[in-house]
Design an enzyme around this catalytic site. Sequence first.
Site, mmCIF file in Angstrom:
data_model
loop_
_atom_site.group_PDB
_atom_site.id
_atom_site.type_symbol
_atom_site.label_atom_id
_atom_site.label_comp_id
_atom_site.label_asym_id
_atom_site.label_seq_id
_atom_site.Cartn_x
_atom_site.Cartn_y
_atom_site.Cartn_z
ATOM 1 N N ARG A 1 10.202 -1.023 -4.561
ATOM 2 C CA ARG A 1 9.059 -1.098 -5.485
ATOM 3 C C ARG A 1 9.004 0.220 -6.268
ATOM 4 O O ARG A 1 9.181 1.287 -5.680
ATOM 5 C CB ARG A 1 7.753 -1.341 -4.713
ATOM 6 C CG ARG A 1 7.706 -2.740 -4.085
ATOM 7 C CD ARG A 1 6.331 -3.051 -3.532
ATOM 8 N NE ARG A 1 5.388 -3.380 -4.595
ATOM 9 C CZ ARG A 1 4.069 -3.507 -4.384
ATOM 10 N NH1 ARG A 1 3.564 -3.297 -3.185
ATOM 11 N NH2 ARG A 1 3.259 -3.836 -5.378
ATOM 12 N N ASP B 1 -1.643 4.664 -6.206
ATOM 13 C CA ASP B 1 -0.200 4.573 -5.943
ATOM 14 C C ASP B 1 0.521 5.809 -6.422
ATOM 15 O O ASP B 1 1.587 6.163 -5.930
ATOM 16 C CB ASP B 1 0.382 3.322 -6.596
ATOM 17 C CG ASP B 1 0.061 2.136 -5.742
ATOM 18 O OD1 ASP B 1 -1.097 1.684 -5.804
ATOM 19 O OD2 ASP B 1 0.926 1.724 -4.943
ATOM 20 N N GLY C 1 0.859 -1.177 0.000
ATOM 21 C CA GLY C 1 0.000 0.000 0.000
ATOM 22 C C GLY C 1 0.898 1.230 0.000
ATOM 23 O O GLY C 1 1.824 1.321 0.821
ATOM 24 N N ALA C 2 0.623 2.170 -0.913
ATOM 25 C CA ALA C 2 1.563 3.273 -1.143
ATOM 26 C C ALA C 2 1.952 4.037 0.132
ATOM 27 O O ALA C 2 3.144 4.171 0.430
ATOM 28 C CB ALA C 2 0.987 4.213 -2.205
ATOM 29 N N ASN D 1 -3.093 2.736 -10.159
ATOM 30 C CA ASN D 1 -3.551 1.992 -8.981
ATOM 31 C C ASN D 1 -3.559 0.507 -9.332
ATOM 32 O O ASN D 1 -3.250 0.101 -10.455
ATOM 33 C CB ASN D 1 -4.937 2.487 -8.544
ATOM 34 C CG ASN D 1 -5.339 1.927 -7.196
ATOM 35 O OD1 ASN D 1 -4.555 1.953 -6.242
ATOM 36 N ND2 ASN D 1 -6.532 1.376 -7.088
ATOM 37 N N LYS D 2 -3.938 -0.294 -8.358
ATOM 38 C CA LYS D 2 -3.898 -1.752 -8.503
ATOM 39 C C LYS D 2 -4.497 -2.223 -9.818
ATOM 40 O O LYS D 2 -5.536 -1.741 -10.250
ATOM 41 C CB LYS D 2 -4.654 -2.371 -7.308
ATOM 42 C CG LYS D 2 -4.713 -3.876 -7.260
ATOM 43 C CD LYS D 2 -3.368 -4.551 -7.403
ATOM 44 C CE LYS D 2 -2.345 -4.074 -6.381
ATOM 45 N NZ LYS D 2 -0.947 -4.466 -6.799
HETATM 46 O O1 MRU Z 1 0.507 -3.868 -4.584
HETATM 47 P P1 MRU Z 1 -0.059 -3.129 -3.426
HETATM 48 O O2 MRU Z 1 -0.868 -3.963 -2.489
HETATM 49 O O3 MRU Z 1 0.992 -2.314 -2.708
HETATM 50 O O4 MRU Z 1 -1.064 -2.092 -4.103
HETATM 51 C C1 MRU Z 1 -1.842 -1.276 -3.290
HETATM 52 C C2 MRU Z 1 -2.791 -0.426 -4.049
HETATM 53 O O5 MRU Z 1 -2.879 -0.495 -5.249
HETATM 54 C C3 MRU Z 1 -3.562 0.583 -3.269
HETATM 55 O O6 MRU Z 1 -4.791 0.825 -3.865
HETATM 56 C C4 MRU Z 1 -2.773 1.896 -3.201
HETATM 57 O O7 MRU Z 1 -1.452 1.684 -2.804
HETATM 58 C C5 MRU Z 1 -3.412 2.889 -2.300
HETATM 59 S S1 MRU Z 1 -3.341 2.412 -0.604
HETATM 60 C C6 MRU Z 1 -4.022 3.648 0.316
#
Ligand code: MRU
Length: 355
Positions: free
Chosen positions: A98, A248, A56-57, A258-259
């Site tokens: 990352r 992100d 999560g970012a 985003n994801k």
């Molecule tokens: O691969 P991840 O689990 O780090 O990806 C997370 C996401 O895509 C979230 O939507 C994003 O980081 C926002 S978290 C507040």
Amino acid sequence: MSGLKYPLKVKAVWWDEGEKRVCWINTLKLPFEKEVICSDDVERVAKAIVDMEIRGAPAIGVSAALALAAYSYKLLSMEVRDFYSELMKAIDRLWRTRPTAHNLFWALDRLKKIIVNSRESRLKPSEAVEEIEKEALSILNEDLEANIKIGEYGAELIPDNATIMTHCNAGALATAGYGTALAIVRIAWYQGKNIRVIATETRPVLQGARLTVWELLEEGIPVTLITDNMAGYIIRKKIVDLVIVGADRVTREGYVINKIGTYMIALAAKRNNIPFYVAAPTSTIDLLSTIDEVVIEERNPDEVRRIRNTYIVPENTPALNYAFDITDPDLVSGIITEKGVVLPPFHENLVKIMK
Ligand code: MRU
């Protein structure tokens, strides 16, 4: 941090004041095991970020900052020159964990400034560690405060009796606490709104199924799990009133990274005339990079070939594993930040809010 307006029921990363270490919940083990790990070793934290124990970012940025603070205490007895050069190497290591979440680079840049200033002011390690710890804790506390603000601004956009779709986990487990998209859900719920959430499972790492569902069940907020490929049909059926996701990175023009899977949900939302909101602190907004410069992380294809630890295809099956996708600005109804809701045209309004 004391004096927070809302109960902090779930934490992903925090600072162990007594031992000067960073602690985190290993999110890979959730929901069935709540393993807490603490460390003052940068390599260990870097591995936790790469392997997605911490993800999560905002949580990635906060944990990198705290890792540097913890590591600086570990280096206290070193010669001054070695102390500073080890810290610069540590920044470089964390930088390469990352590539997509902007918060990581934003947090590391802040720590780097403090370390460089301390070196140029000829601070002794015993003085520098205090400056580094102070900055890392500011990053943690600012994230908590930002998420409360995002929650409050966002809750105003949620009608009573709403069904909200979210993707991945933009919750407490992705931040210093409360979450971004899920802070909005939490605060709307605390305000007494009768709401429910539809959570996509989020293949291949299953952050929606394992983390979002767990977080919401802990709060008693009604949640229904769907597979990712149900999202379009559920939106078409008019079961969903609005979508809220995290980010992100958001570029100057309003592209939302985003994801993986976010883009398809945004397209379905647009086609069916329901709002698609992005909740993100300003630490996620990158005014410098163009969308072509953003690196979309590609992870080990084994994550796709397997479900958890079990192969679902022969091991040598070709597979792609992009971790994020790009949603165009015209699909986004608004970006909910701690400074307010940014509306289109994003290329003008994001710059204004970042001033
Ligand atoms: O691969 P991840 O689990 O780090 O990806 C997370 C996401 O895509 C979230 O939507 C994003 O980081 C926002 S978290 C507040």
